[in-house]
Enzyme design. Structure first.
Site, PDB file in Angstrom:
ATOM      1  N   PRO A 108       0.800  -1.232   0.000  1.00 30.70           N
ATOM      2  CA  PRO A 108       0.000   0.000   0.000  1.00 30.70           C
ATOM      3  C   PRO A 108       0.829   1.277   0.000  1.00 30.70           C
ATOM      4  O   PRO A 108       0.275   2.371  -0.140  1.00 30.70           O
ATOM      5  CB  PRO A 108      -0.815  -0.118   1.291  1.00 30.70           C
ATOM      6  CG  PRO A 108      -0.021  -1.034   2.168  1.00 30.70           C
ATOM      7  CD  PRO A 108       0.625  -2.011   1.237  1.00 30.70           C
ATOM      8  N   ASP A 144       2.249  -9.266 -10.111  1.00 28.31           N
ATOM      9  CA  ASP A 144       2.376  -9.533 -11.540  1.00 28.31           C
ATOM     10  C   ASP A 144       1.852  -8.354 -12.354  1.00 28.31           C
ATOM     11  O   ASP A 144       2.432  -7.974 -13.376  1.00 28.31           O
ATOM     12  CB  ASP A 144       1.609 -10.800 -11.918  1.00 28.31           C
ATOM     13  CG  ASP A 144       2.166 -12.046 -11.245  1.00 28.31           C
ATOM     14  OD1 ASP A 144       3.365 -12.053 -10.907  1.00 28.31           O
ATOM     15  OD2 ASP A 144       1.401 -13.007 -11.064  1.00 28.31           O
TER      16      ASP A 144
END
Length: 314
Positions: free
Chosen positions: A212, A243
């Site tokens: 975050p 990814d």
């Protein structure tokens, strides 16, 4: 799969040496995955034509059709004659305990793949991203890139725990780009025996995702670039977020954009995955993507990427 009970209630303490259990599950979800496929899918959704290289089974046909419909080149995927495609099978109970298995299958044949025929088919390779795979395949592809002078990026992630220290050094040394999250960053330094500064002498660019908190990009002799996260519209599932970041970052590289812009595209692409369940269940819309990018990083940054981004959806 979801089991509407507790695994613990089914276990008998005095008989744990001979467990024989069957769980009647009430939910089954089949998700597309695999690091390389997730990354290629994300790049294709941004308008590029990435080349997927890996080993699969004859059961790959439906998945292949999905990827090709979204713009992924699957012509260099190796098809095993005897093994099924690798898969992760997981059952979760009502307390979020999990019993899981990973089937390697055809992935073990990735070590048979040579990159030169791929380069010959395409007229050359810009960059080879070596993501988690069969360990021997990862080592072979890294060595071939060095021998043939092909730039490569190291993305060891899930295989860090399994591979030996010397193998990790072999995968990292000479990489044009090194990807990891902040936990893996420390593990790479521990297993290689190299300090963060020493690693920057051995790789071109080091990219560390911070969850975050966004991402940080490091280069030898240059100040770190911190890339702020893109605001999310909810959290559904973190699977495939890393990814997707790589997909966005590599897309920026392919377009010749500055590293900060690459990180920003990576963060916003990752945010789309976080908001959906599954690594390839999101959609990138051209207008919405640019609007969200502008809200996160400003109009000047958006002008830099707008001429390149060509999302699959309007």
């Amino acid at each position: 799969m979801t089991f509407p009970g507790s695994f613990g209630d089914q276990l008998i303490a005095e008989q744990l040496d001979r467990v024989s259990l069957s769980f009647l599950v009430d939910d089954l979800q089949i998700r597309r995955g695999g690091c390389a496929a997730n990354i290629a899918f994300g790049m294709a959704c941004l308008g590029l034509k990435p080349i997927l290289v890996g080993a699969v089974g004859n059961d790959f046909a439906d998945y292949r059709s999905w990827l090709e419909r979204h713009g992924v080149d699957c012509d260099s995927v190796h098809i095993s004659e005897t093994q099924h495609t690798a898969r992760f099978l997981c059952t979760t109970d009502e307390h979020h305990n999990q019993i899981a298995s990973f089937y390697t299958g055809a992935m073990a044949e990735a070590r048979l793949i040579e990159l030169q025929p791929v380069a010959d088919r395409l007229g050359g390779l810009d960059l080879v991203l070596i993501s988690p795979n069969d360990p021997d395949a990862m080592l072979r592809h890294t060595d071939e890139c060095r021998q043939r002078g092909i730039p490569f990026a190291a993305d060891i992630s899930q295989q860090l725990a399994r591979m030996a220290d010397e193998q990790i050094r072999q995968l990292v040394d000479g990489a044009a780009y090194l990807f990891s999250n902040d936990y893996e960053k420390g593990l790479i330094e521990q297993k290689t025996g190299w300090s963060g500064e020493e690693i920057l002498h051995r790789v071109g660019v080091r990219i560390t995702t911070l969850g975050p908190k966004g991402a940080v990009i490091d280069r030898r002799g240059e100040p770190s670039i911190h890339v702020a996260p893109a605001p999310e519209r909810g959290k559904a599932d973190p699977t495939g977020v890393g990814d997707a970041f790589r997909a966005g970052f590599l897309s920026g590289l392919a377009w010749g954009l500055p590293l900060e812009r690459c990180g920003q595209i990576g963060n916003l692409t990752a945010t789309h995955v976080l908001e959906r369940v599954g690594g390839q269940e999101y959609e990138l819309g051209q207008q919405v993507f640019l609007e969200r990018f502008a809200a996160a990083y400003g109009s000047e940054a958006t002008a830099d990427i707008a001429e390149h981004v060509r999302c699959y959806h309007p």
